[in-house]
Motif scaffolding. Structure first.
Motif, mmCIF file in Angstrom:
data_model
loop_
_atom_site.group_PDB
_atom_site.id
_atom_site.type_symbol
_atom_site.label_atom_id
_atom_site.label_comp_id
_atom_site.label_asym_id
_atom_site.label_seq_id
_atom_site.Cartn_x
_atom_site.Cartn_y
_atom_site.Cartn_z
ATOM 1 N N THR A 2 0.692 -1.195 -0.156
ATOM 2 C CA THR A 2 -0.083 0.019 -0.053
ATOM 3 C C THR A 2 0.897 1.298 0.112
ATOM 4 O O THR A 2 1.979 1.194 0.561
ATOM 5 C CB THR A 2 -0.887 0.269 1.197
ATOM 6 N N GLY A 3 0.212 2.256 -0.737
ATOM 7 C CA GLY A 3 1.166 3.660 -0.581
ATOM 8 C C GLY A 3 2.481 3.460 -1.079
ATOM 9 O O GLY A 3 3.331 3.901 -0.401
ATOM 10 N N CYS A 4 2.609 3.158 -2.330
ATOM 11 C CA CYS A 4 3.764 2.910 -2.683
ATOM 12 C C CYS A 4 4.358 3.505 -4.155
ATOM 13 O O CYS A 4 5.112 2.970 -4.960
ATOM 14 C CB CYS A 4 4.060 1.559 -2.829
ATOM 15 N N ASN A 5 3.952 4.653 -4.218
ATOM 16 C CA ASN A 5 4.232 5.569 -5.414
ATOM 17 C C ASN A 5 5.436 6.314 -5.378
ATOM 18 O O ASN A 5 5.950 7.052 -5.888
ATOM 19 C CB ASN A 5 3.107 6.377 -6.272
ATOM 20 N N GLY A 17 7.851 2.804 0.047
ATOM 21 C CA GLY A 17 7.043 1.777 -0.480
ATOM 22 C C GLY A 17 7.434 1.611 -1.938
ATOM 23 O O GLY A 17 7.734 0.602 -2.346
ATOM 24 N N LYS A 18 7.870 2.704 -2.562
ATOM 25 C CA LYS A 18 8.422 2.676 -3.977
ATOM 26 C C LYS A 18 9.699 1.588 -4.119
ATOM 27 O O LYS A 18 9.942 1.130 -4.820
ATOM 28 C CB LYS A 18 8.704 3.815 -4.452
ATOM 29 N N VAL A 21 3.962 -7.767 -8.266
ATOM 30 C CA VAL A 21 3.503 -6.777 -7.015
ATOM 31 C C VAL A 21 2.520 -6.094 -7.370
ATOM 32 O O VAL A 21 2.455 -5.361 -8.507
ATOM 33 C CB VAL A 21 4.873 -5.907 -7.183
ATOM 34 N N ILE A 22 1.572 -5.835 -6.515
ATOM 35 C CA ILE A 22 0.537 -5.057 -6.600
ATOM 36 C C ILE A 22 0.733 -3.735 -5.956
ATOM 37 O O ILE A 22 0.813 -3.942 -4.727
ATOM 38 C CB ILE A 22 -0.619 -5.731 -6.008
ATOM 39 N N MET A 23 0.813 -2.648 -6.652
ATOM 40 C CA MET A 23 0.985 -1.481 -5.988
ATOM 41 C C MET A 23 -0.548 -0.860 -5.836
ATOM 42 O O MET A 23 -1.175 -0.577 -6.790
ATOM 43 C CB MET A 23 1.692 -0.619 -6.990
#
Length: 319
Positions: free
Chosen positions: A22-25, A29-30, A43-45
């Motif tokens: 979650t929250g990985c832009n 998280g990225k 990987v599910i962003m």
């Protein structure tokens, strides 16, 4: 650059594994997406801003153009300010993913001005705890079917300054403090981790481990509200004190360690910092608080009459 920062040195591959982050832009998280992608994971962003998520995905894939045995990156919508969005995200993931081996509850807000989520929760508690609690339990049947699996909850050292005010969780009676609200939400992450671990042990469910962690003080935009939360200029001081501030790449190391490292594959319910388990705050070690928060959370997100850990799961509740 900090004087010391733990690192995950595991070379474990994630081929054939699916991870939800979650929250990985941006930020740690990225960096976690990048690491898992290199290890071969699907990987599910799960992000609120799909445009930023697409840009992050493009940046990651460009960085890895010369790397072999990569995984796959999928983007899906998740707005943690809305339980409806959480349910829609969970429904989509369950409809499209046959397994979930890793769930990284990474997204969060820090010391933001007073506000509420779509469902009336104080913004930080709603975003950092209640929405991740709901997402985890809705995805749990699929996680259970994908063992071995790990659930990683990104907390903070700020949990040490927090306490759970069970009579006023949403600051409706007491004066609002961005720092107190943040500490309460991060303490909730640790308590959630410990209670989930306890429940799994009571049910004799093996093969699913759960972790909470402090990633360190990170050079990201998470601290954008510091000036209003503490005092004018606090954010500038925060940025100047680079002797203890980690890069996002270093900040992601403890998350990655808890998710993949062989050294902690038989550990569960612990709290980590710099890739080692440490003792959390006294408030985080009160089992009665963990149990009480779990029951309140179930009721708050509408799961008090549904047991995701039972053998027969009715997934229709998420629709």
């Amino acid at each position: 650059m900090p004087f010391f920062s733990g690192r995950c040195y595991s070379k474990a591959r994630l081929d054939g594994k699916t991870a939800v982050i979650t929250g990985c832009n941006t930020g740690i998280g990225k960096e976690t997406v990048l690491d898992f992608y290199k290890r071969g994971a699907r990987v599910i962003m799960a992000c609120r801003d799909l445009t930023k998520a697409e840009a992050a995905k493009l940046d990651i894939t460009k960085k890895c153009e010369k790397t072999q045995n990569l995984g796959e990156i999928i983007i899906t919508k998740l707005d943690l300010l809305s339980l409806t969005s959480v349910r829609e995200c969970a429904n989509h993931i369950l409809a499209t993913e046959s397994k979930i081996n890793l769930l990284i509850n990474n997204a969060g807000v820090m010391m933001c001005p007073k506000g509420t989520t779509e469902d009336g929760f104080e913004t930080q508690l709603g975003t950092n705890h209640f929405s991740h609690f709901l997402l985890t339990l809705l995805l749990f049947p699929r996680i259970l079917a994908s063992k071995p699996a790990r659930i990683v909850n990104v907390s903070s050292k700020a949990h040490e300054m927090g306490s759970i005010d069970f009579d006023d969780l949403n600051f409706e009676k007491r004066s609002y403090s961005p720092l107190s609200a943040y500490g309460q939400s991060k303490l909730a992450n640790v308590l959630f981790t410990k209670e989930l671990c306890k429940i799994l042990k009571e049910r004799n469910i093996e093969g699913i481990n759960v972790y909470s962690l402090h990633p360190g003080v990170i050079a990201t935009d998470l601290g954008r509200h510091l000036d209003s939360a503490i005092f004018p200029g606090a954010r500038s001081i925060y940025k100047l004190a680079n002797w203890f501030i980690k890069s996002p790449e270093l900040g992601a190391q403890t998350t990655i360690y808890c998710a993949v490292d062989e050294k902690c594959e038989n550990e569960s319910g612990l709290y980590y910092s710099d890739c080692v388990p440490i003792r959390p705050s006294r408030e985080a070690l009160k089992p009665e608080n963990a149990e009480r928060l779990w029951k309140i959370s179930e009721k708050s997100v509408g799961l008090e009459n549904w047991d995701p850990l039972a053998e027969d799961k009715d997934l229709s509740i998420i629709k």
